[in-house]
Design an enzyme around this catalytic site. Structure first.
Site, PDB file in Angstrom:
ATOM      1  CG  HIS A 168     -74.047 -15.913   0.858  1.00 39.14           C
ATOM      2  ND1 HIS A 168     -73.076 -15.432   1.703  1.00 39.14           N
ATOM      3  CD2 HIS A 168     -74.346 -17.148   1.297  1.00 39.14           C
ATOM      4  CE1 HIS A 168     -72.804 -16.369   2.616  1.00 39.14           C
ATOM      5  NE2 HIS A 168     -73.551 -17.410   2.390  1.00 39.14           N
ATOM      6  CG  HIS A 193     -70.251 -21.425   1.508  1.00 37.67           C
ATOM      7  ND1 HIS A 193     -70.042 -20.180   0.978  1.00 37.67           N
ATOM      8  CD2 HIS A 193     -71.280 -21.288   2.372  1.00 37.67           C
ATOM      9  CE1 HIS A 193     -70.914 -19.324   1.496  1.00 37.67           C
ATOM     10  NE2 HIS A 193     -71.676 -19.973   2.344  1.00 37.67           N
ATOM     11  CG  HIS A 206     -79.343 -20.410   6.781  1.00 36.56           C
ATOM     12  ND1 HIS A 206     -78.670 -19.303   7.229  1.00 36.56           N
ATOM     13  CD2 HIS A 206     -78.504 -21.005   5.891  1.00 36.56           C
ATOM     14  CE1 HIS A 206     -77.488 -19.223   6.619  1.00 36.56           C
ATOM     15  NE2 HIS A 206     -77.356 -20.248   5.817  1.00 36.56           N
ATOM     16  CD  GLU A 242     -73.630 -18.165   5.898  1.00 36.07           C
ATOM     17  OE1 GLU A 242     -73.103 -19.065   5.245  1.00 36.07           O
ATOM     18  OE2 GLU A 242     -74.662 -17.576   5.519  1.00 36.07           O
TER      19      GLU A 242
HETATM   20 FE   LIG Z   1     -73.524 -19.305   3.305  1.00 33.08          FE
END
Ligand SMILES: [Fe+2]
Lengths: 118, 282
Positions: B12, B61, B195, B242
């Protein structure tokens, strides 16, 4: 069962944004959270010092903001999700922030990302 | 009765939110081509399944939630959800239809099932929710589908464990299957794959681990529930955690799961992107 994170072996170059960091960085993160709003971004740009005072940043946090130093912001309790909003004010993307934190040129940082796909 | 027809996972990344309105002109762009090329089969599958509702498992976020109040599991119970300015200028998307009746059914069922939920009658949805919706419904053509946002904390540790998130998904699956209306439900798990944005390890990507996750998620998700959050951060990077959202998605699928499509690409922005389409048969 897994134990509480700060009892685990640290992961080099990686910071767990836990309760301790969240308390330490609350003012800094709250200021960055305010940058969701365009008027607040303009107010910050207009007078950075006054804006930092308004949110009660400590000296360490103010210095990090002043120097645009992302690692220093993290050491001062910053959480990257909120700091990204600060970086956005200056049009910095996450690759540029990544290059800054790793002491690499943007080109070298991009190459490093790519190479991990080989 | 309502039925879960399948699940989708996708990254996303905000940069995708900027690129997605220009998908056609970027079709031959060397940077974006391998990313967008993965999506047509997922869209075709969605069109075939023609779901009525999308349950979207994502993380906020710092748009709707701040550190003043940080729920571990929050579920939207509104008739409509809006996106808003996140500070760095991805275009705002049109509003999303909610399904308050189904939302409350899921919330009631989860609490009865010993999951303590924060219910939200007002909830802004950020790129964790909007980017996948734009990817799967091109041109933001999601007007005909109702949504139930399920937000899991991945911002402030302690995060819920992979096992806990998988069990939450299972409980959502039981809730949907006990809903008396004849609805076809698709479930989205967003975020990932490996990531890391912050620290001296920024830019860390772990292809081997991502491919293991993509493989195990289909038929052996229990394997992945054995990881702790700390191990997940070590293997997938600080924001790669995530992946718990994908595990929650997988938990919702109770039936016979078939992989329709998958894709993996390094990198968009700082992130290894992954896409998975799973069909769920009774
Ligand atoms: Fe994210």
């Amino acid at each position: 069962m897994s134990l509480i994170t700060h009892h685990e072996v640290p992961i080099p170059g990686t910071y767990m944004f836990d309760g301790r960091a969240a308390m330490k960085g609350y003012a800094l993160n709250k200021m960055c959270y305010s940058f969701n709003n365009a008027e607040n971004r303009a107010e910050f740009k207009n007078d950075e010092d006054a804006y930092c005072t308004k949110y009660g940043l400590n000296d360490e946090q103010r210095k990090a903001i002043h120097e645009r130093n992302v690692l220093a912001m993290i050491h001062a309790g910053g959480c990257i999700y909120y700091l990204a909003k600060f970086a956005g004010i200056f049009g910095l993307n996450v690759q540029e922030i990544g290059a800054q934190q790793t002491g690499m040129t943007l080109e070298a940082f991009r190459q490093k990302l790519k190479d991990q796909g080989e | 009765m309502a039925r879960v027809v399948g699940g989708l996972t996708t990254s996303h990344i905000p940069a995708i939110g900027n690129a997605v309105p220009r998908e056609k002109e970027l079709a031959n762009d060397p940077y974006w081509k391998p990313f967008f090329a993965a999506y047509p089969p997922a869209r075709a599958w969605l069109q075939k399944m023609n779901p009525d509702v999308a349950v979207v498992i994502y993380n906020d976020h710092g748009l709707n939630f701040f550190l003043d109040k940080m729920p571990t599991f929050a579920i939207g119970a509104a008739a409509r959800y809006e996106n808003a300015d996140e500070g760095w200028g991805i275009p705002k998307t049109p509003p999303y239809q909610g399904d308050p009746e189904l939302s409350w059914h899921i919330i009631e069922s989860l609490v009865a099932d010993e999951f303590d939920i924060t219910s939200c009658q007002e909830m802004l949805v950020d790129h964790g929710f909007t980017v996948p919706m734009s990817l799967f419904w091109p041109g933001n053509s999601y007007g005909g589908i109702k949504t139930v946002p399920v937000c899991i904390n991945t911002v402030q540790h302690p995060l819920p464990s992979p096992l806990r998130c998988f069990k939450l998904g299972q409980a959502i699956g039981r809730a949907i299957e006990s809903y008396p209306k004849d609805l076809k439900v698709v479930v989205l798990g967003t975020g990932g794959m490996s990531h890391q944005l912050d620290g001296e390890r920024a830019g860390f990507i772990n292809k081997k681990f991502d491919l293991l996750c993509l493989d195990k998620l289909v038929n052996e998700p229990e394997f992945l529930t054995k990881y702790s959050i700390h191990e997940l951060v070590r293997e997938a990077g600080a924001q790669g955690a995530e992946f718990i959202l994908w595990l929650a998605m997988r938990g919702v699928l109770h039936g016979h799961v078939t992989k329709i499509h998958s894709s993996y690409h390094i990198a968009v922005s700082n992130t290894a992107t992954g896409l998975l389409v799973l069909e769920n048969a009774a």
